[in-house]
Enzyme design. Structure first.
Site, PDB file in Angstrom:
ATOM      1  N   CYS A 113       0.383  23.134  22.203  1.00 20.45           N
ATOM      2  CA  CYS A 113      -1.104  21.514  21.555  1.00 20.45           C
ATOM      3  C   CYS A 113       0.193  20.472  21.829  1.00 20.45           C
ATOM      4  CB  CYS A 113      -0.605  22.863  19.934  1.00 20.45           C
ATOM      5  SG  CYS A 113      -0.822  23.676  19.491  1.00 20.45           S
ATOM      6  N   HIS A 253      -0.629  16.203  15.595  1.00 22.81           N
ATOM      7  CA  HIS A 253      -1.040  17.772  16.081  1.00 22.81           C
ATOM      8  C   HIS A 253      -2.263  17.848  14.905  1.00 22.81           C
ATOM      9  CE1 HIS A 253      -2.392  21.432  17.611  1.00 22.81           C
ATOM     10  NE2 HIS A 253      -1.441  21.464  16.997  1.00 22.81           N
ATOM     11  N   ASN A 283      -6.494  24.286  13.824  1.00 24.62           N
ATOM     12  CA  ASN A 283      -5.859  23.813  14.539  1.00 24.62           C
ATOM     13  C   ASN A 283      -6.812  24.089  16.430  1.00 24.62           C
ATOM     14  OD1 ASN A 283      -3.762  23.481  17.358  1.00 24.62           O
ATOM     15  ND2 ASN A 283      -2.398  25.424  15.678  1.00 24.62           N
TER      16      ASN A 283
HETATM   17  N1  COA Z   1      -3.595  35.329   4.106  1.00 27.37           N
HETATM   18  C1  COA Z   1      -3.950  35.517   3.111  1.00 27.37           C
HETATM   19  N2  COA Z   1      -1.896  36.300   2.963  1.00 27.37           N
HETATM   20  C2  COA Z   1      -1.591  35.740   4.298  1.00 27.37           C
HETATM   21  C3  COA Z   1      -1.814  35.038   5.711  1.00 27.37           C
HETATM   22  C4  COA Z   1      -3.723  34.616   5.132  1.00 27.37           C
HETATM   23  N3  COA Z   1      -4.522  34.475   5.768  1.00 27.37           N
HETATM   24  N4  COA Z   1      -1.107  35.638   6.523  1.00 27.37           N
HETATM   25  C5  COA Z   1      -0.282  35.279   6.355  1.00 27.37           C
HETATM   26  N5  COA Z   1       0.017  36.112   4.740  1.00 27.37           N
HETATM   27  C6  COA Z   1       0.943  37.084   4.357  1.00 27.37           C
HETATM   28  C7  COA Z   1       1.697  37.073   5.447  1.00 27.37           C
HETATM   29  O1  COA Z   1       1.760  38.318   4.918  1.00 27.37           O
HETATM   30  C8  COA Z   1       3.117  36.894   4.209  1.00 27.37           C
HETATM   31  O2  COA Z   1       3.062  37.909   3.339  1.00 27.37           O
HETATM   32  P1  COA Z   1       4.871  39.118   2.635  1.00 27.37           P
HETATM   33  O3  COA Z   1       5.156  37.671   2.062  1.00 27.37           O
HETATM   34  O4  COA Z   1       3.889  39.778   1.523  1.00 27.37           O
HETATM   35  O5  COA Z   1       5.111  39.365   4.006  1.00 27.37           O
HETATM   36  C9  COA Z   1       2.577  35.543   3.362  1.00 27.37           C
HETATM   37  O6  COA Z   1       1.730  35.186   3.836  1.00 27.37           O
HETATM   38  C10 COA Z   1       3.150  34.602   3.838  1.00 27.37           C
HETATM   39  O7  COA Z   1       3.516  34.253   4.881  1.00 27.37           O
HETATM   40  P2  COA Z   1       4.646  33.237   6.354  1.00 27.37           P
HETATM   41  O8  COA Z   1       3.758  33.331   7.511  1.00 27.37           O
HETATM   42  O9  COA Z   1       5.806  33.624   5.582  1.00 27.37           O
HETATM   43  O10 COA Z   1       3.345  31.903   5.814  1.00 27.37           O
HETATM   44  P3  COA Z   1       3.878  29.946   6.529  1.00 27.37           P
HETATM   45  O11 COA Z   1       3.947  29.764   4.507  1.00 27.37           O
HETATM   46  O12 COA Z   1       4.529  30.317   7.114  1.00 27.37           O
HETATM   47  O13 COA Z   1       2.784  29.885   6.998  1.00 27.37           O
HETATM   48  C11 COA Z   1       1.354  29.464   8.549  1.00 27.37           C
HETATM   49  C12 COA Z   1       1.982  30.649   7.657  1.00 27.37           C
HETATM   50  C13 COA Z   1       1.046  29.846   9.671  1.00 27.37           C
HETATM   51  C14 COA Z   1       0.335  28.771   7.880  1.00 27.37           C
HETATM   52  C15 COA Z   1       2.782  28.349   8.907  1.00 27.37           C
HETATM   53  O14 COA Z   1       3.679  28.945   9.436  1.00 27.37           O
HETATM   54  C16 COA Z   1       2.340  27.725   9.890  1.00 27.37           C
HETATM   55  O15 COA Z   1       1.242  26.645  10.173  1.00 27.37           O
HETATM   56  N6  COA Z   1       3.021  27.470  10.721  1.00 27.37           N
HETATM   57  C17 COA Z   1       3.155  26.954  12.482  1.00 27.37           C
HETATM   58  C18 COA Z   1       2.126  26.667  12.833  1.00 27.37           C
HETATM   59  C19 COA Z   1       2.380  25.416  14.046  1.00 27.37           C
HETATM   60  O16 COA Z   1       2.439  24.674  13.986  1.00 27.37           O
HETATM   61  N7  COA Z   1       1.918  26.469  15.382  1.00 27.37           N
HETATM   62  C20 COA Z   1       2.688  25.079  16.313  1.00 27.37           C
HETATM   63  C21 COA Z   1       1.735  24.442  16.739  1.00 27.37           C
HETATM   64  S1  COA Z   1       0.151  25.838  17.541  1.00 27.37           S
END
Ligand code: COA
Length: 326
Positions: A113, A253, A283
């Protein structure tokens, strides 16, 4: 020593739109979860017949058209991508041929990214060295082809697209004031495509285990991204003696709305001085900042003399910023 100046921009995104409602039908997710946790409402998906160089070519043609120079005047093409046409040759070489840019040296940069800003930084070094005068930089991704459409933790996040800029030596005080590029390989496994390279060549097992798709430990990446980007943007402005109040536009980003808001808050920047289009494209990795920059230019969000800050964070881990006086 003249610094580089972005003289034109362009972008392209595929026609097909995949909405959160569409994803609700294929994986266990909801529009509400995706919107609240990421800010994404829809993303673009390339056609079966479209590959990265096709998207890159459209964005590049648009940037060339806006620049007034022709493809054969380009002396360098840098393509930032992690979803290139083939393992080899580089997508930049394929793009060079498609554009008819026969006088340009062409190569790819893999910084996920952060790739577009890494490429801007490399391009600017060549401009400053005085060896190149018309450089095309493209950020492009066909992430949909590396997305595990059965994995709800990643498939809701990514989209396809391309953005491009043309850089020339600046004749005045405007241009790229500074670039900052960083990496920390100890976090490589937090975000990767495990198979398909020399570590895990393609096999029946890798296919069965879905190892050719993007794997991400999202929450861990999220926490590092917030902290790192907050430090990056403040350091970049300080280094250039630019107060956050002098910043006209932050172009972050587009990975997660909450990360964008946290970075803006660290600079005390109101959201009307932050460019956001994550709701439309998700993204798009290396294409994200390039597409946002083109949209900001086209919609009149950037005026001559403005200070514009670009920043990105991605797999590697990598992170990067560029401060530009427009
Ligand atoms: N729909 C519903 N629930 C979902 C889901 C979806 N698409 N994806 C994950 N979940 C659930 C998980 O299973 C988890 O459930 P649990 O609590 O029962 O285990 C819960 O939601 C929370 O998951 P978590 O991964 O802790 O959520 P988060 O708040 O961290 O959000 C992202 C997830 C991926 C959106 C976030 O972590 C993120 O944006 N990460 C960084 C991405 C990024 O910047 N990448 C770098 C550049 S590419």
């Amino acid at each position: 020593m003249k610094t580089g100046k972005i003289i034109s921009t362009g972008s392209y995104y595929p026609e097909k739109i995949l909405t959160n409602a569409d994803l609700e039908k294929t994986v266990e997710t909801t529009d509400e979860w995706i919107t609240e946790r990421t800010g994404i409402k829809e993303r673009r998906i390339s056609a079966e017949t479209q590959c990265a160089s096709d998207l890159a070519c459209e964005a590049a043609k648009s940037a060339l058209k806006n620049s007034g120079i022709s493809a054969d005047e380009l002396d360098m093409i840098i393509v930032a991508t992690v979803t290139g046409d083939m393992q080899l040759p580089s997508t930049a070489c394929v793009l060079q041929d498609k554009l008819g840019a026969s006088n340009a040296v062409a190569f790819d940069i893999n910084a996920a990214c952060s790739g577009f800003i890494f490429s801007l930084s490399v391009a600017n070094s060549f401009i400053k060295a005085g060896s190149h005068k018309n450089i095309l930089v493209v950020g492009v991704e066909c992430l949909s082809k590396f997305t595990d459409w059965e994995d709800r933790t990643t498939c809701v996040l990514f989209g396809d697209g391309a953005g491009a800029v043309i850089i020339q030596p600046s004749d005045d005080e405007s241009g790229i004031l500074s670039t900052d590029i960083h990496s920390d390989g100890k976090y490589a496994e937090l975000l990767c495509v495990p198979a398909g390279g020399s570590k895990m060549p393609p096999s029946e097992d890798t296919l069965k285990n879905r190892d050719h798709y993007i794997k991400m430990r999202g929450n861990e990446v999220f926490k590092i991204a917030v902290k790192t980007l907050e430090n990056l943007v403040t350091d970049t402005l300080k280094k250039n003696n630019v107060d956050p109040s002098q910043l006209s536009l932050l172009i972050p980003h587009q990975a997660n709305m909450r990360i964008i808001q946290a970075t803006a808050a660290r600079l005390n920047l109101p959201m009307d001085r932050v460019f956001v289009n994550i709701e439309k494209y998700g993204n798009t990795s290396a294409a994200s900042v390039a597409i946002a920059l083109d949209e900001a230019v086209r919609t009149g969000r950037i005026k001559r003399g403005d200070h514009v800050l670009l920043e990105a964070f991605g797999a590697g881990l990598t992170w990067a910023s560029a401060l530009i006086k427009w």
